[in-house]
Design an enzyme around this catalytic site. Structure first.
Site, short mmCIF file in Angstrom:
data_model
loop_
_atom_site.label_atom_id
_atom_site.label_comp_id
_atom_site.label_asym_id
_atom_site.label_seq_id
_atom_site.Cartn_x
_atom_site.Cartn_y
_atom_site.Cartn_z
CE LYS A 159 -3.61 -2.82 1.88
NZ LYS A 159 -4.76 -3.07 2.88
CD GLU A 202 -6.76 -0.40 0.98
OE1 GLU A 202 -5.65 -0.10 0.64
OE2 GLU A 202 -6.88 -1.34 1.92
CD GLU A 224 -7.23 -8.09 -1.21
OE1 GLU A 224 -6.28 -8.31 -0.33
OE2 GLU A 224 -7.28 -7.18 -1.68
CB SER A 226 -7.36 -9.70 8.63
OG SER A 226 -7.72 -8.47 8.66
P1 PGA Z 1 -4.61 -6.77 5.33
O1 PGA Z 1 -4.91 -6.07 3.68
O2 PGA Z 1 -3.73 -7.95 4.91
O3 PGA Z 1 -3.64 -5.30 5.91
O4 PGA Z 1 -5.99 -7.00 5.49
C1 PGA Z 1 -4.94 -6.98 2.44
C2 PGA Z 1 -4.99 -6.18 1.23
O5 PGA Z 1 -5.76 -5.09 1.18
O6 PGA Z 1 -4.51 -6.52 0.11
#
Ligand code: PGA
Length: 275
Positions: free
Chosen positions: A15, A103, A190, A236
């Site tokens: 990210k 996102e 996801e 997560s």
């Molecule tokens: P996370 O994010 O493992 O922090 O939940 C996963 C992602 O957004 O690819």
């Protein structure tokens, strides 16, 4: 063909994190914690911000890991201030990009249509799209998980079909450098409610959605692509839950956010992908 025929893929999604000076130390710590021969059993990919990509490629490649963008524009070039094209990614040796991360959908207005266009443009450039799908909490509560994920999956598969690129998505492509993915396309499931919340889907919840995505692929493209395509779970994922997820027949790896920023944790996850 069973899932054991599909090599696992652990993809870190950094990210908007990691300054340039943090990248080389990250790889030193990560590689030090990885079991010898790990990449023989598990492909490892790092999705970095645009400005960090060249440093990520340089640090990853010699060690047999792949680097990925997190996004790209769907047009080949033109008046799109602030955007980066697929050809520009290819110019710096990037052969994989995330597409349609939740996102992006949530904060930057991406839709099934823009995600489909990006998938097509990436494939035209020889870049493997890791296309993300997943339902929100409201959609899950309303019993719409399967219809949402199916709609999102069909949107980019239809676009590939129309563009005559479906056969490319099915092919294994030539890897240009050690660690490079040779998939035409990867899918990531996801659930939006599990991303960054610490609330992972249970292995049963994840497996049933993965199986449904594979079924959509089967219906739209036939068995060859459906059996070949790697479907990653994200939301997560961490060292404690990854082994259970990877043991499911339709879960071929993970797209990992928070835990991929911790070299020891992400290495432990890649190690557990190796059994
Ligand atoms: P996370 O994010 O493992 O922090 O939940 C996963 C992602 O957004 O690819």
């Amino acid at each position: 063909m069973t899932s054991t025929a599909r090599k696992k893929l652990l993809a870190g999604n950094w990210k908007m994190n990691l300054r340039l000076g943090e990248i080389a130390p990250f790889f030193d710590a990560f590689a030090g914690a990885l079991k010898p021969g790990a990449t023989g059993h598990c492909d490892i990919l790092f999705a970095a911000p645009f400005t960090q990509l060249q440093a990520t490629v340089a640090a990853a490649r010699g060690r047999g890991f792949a680097a990925s963008a997190q996004n790209m524009h769907f047009e080949a070039s033109g008046a799109y201030t602030g955007e980066v094209s697929s050809a520009m990614l290819a110019d710096i040796g990037i052969r994989t990009t995330l597409v349609g991360h939740s996102e992006r959908r949530q904060y930057f207005g991406e839709t099934d249509d823009t995600v489909a266009k990006k998938t097509v443009t990436a494939m035209r450039e020889g870049i493997t799209p890791v296309v993300c799908v997943g339902e929100t909490l409201e959609e899950r509560k309303a019993g719409q998980t399967f219809s949402v994920v199916s709609r999102q999956t069909k949107a980019f598969l239809e676009a590939l079909k129309k563009a005559g690129l479906l056969s490319d998505a099915m092919k294994y492509r030539e890897a240009f450098y050690p660690g490079d993915l040779n998939d035409g396309l990867v899918i990531a499931y996801e659930p939006v409610w599990a991303i960054g919340t610490g609330l992972s889907a249970t292995v049963e919840q994840a497996q049933e959605v993965h199986a449904s995505i594979r079924q959509v692929c089967r219906e739209m493209t036939g068995p060859a692509f459906a059996e070949k395509v790697r479907i990653l779970y994200g939301g997560s994922a961490n060292p404690a839950n990854i082994a259970g997820l990877l043991a499911q027949p339709d879960i071929d790896g993970g797209l990992v956010g928070g835990a991929s920023l911790k070299p020891a944790d992400f290495a432990a996850m890649c190690n557990s992908a190796n059994g």
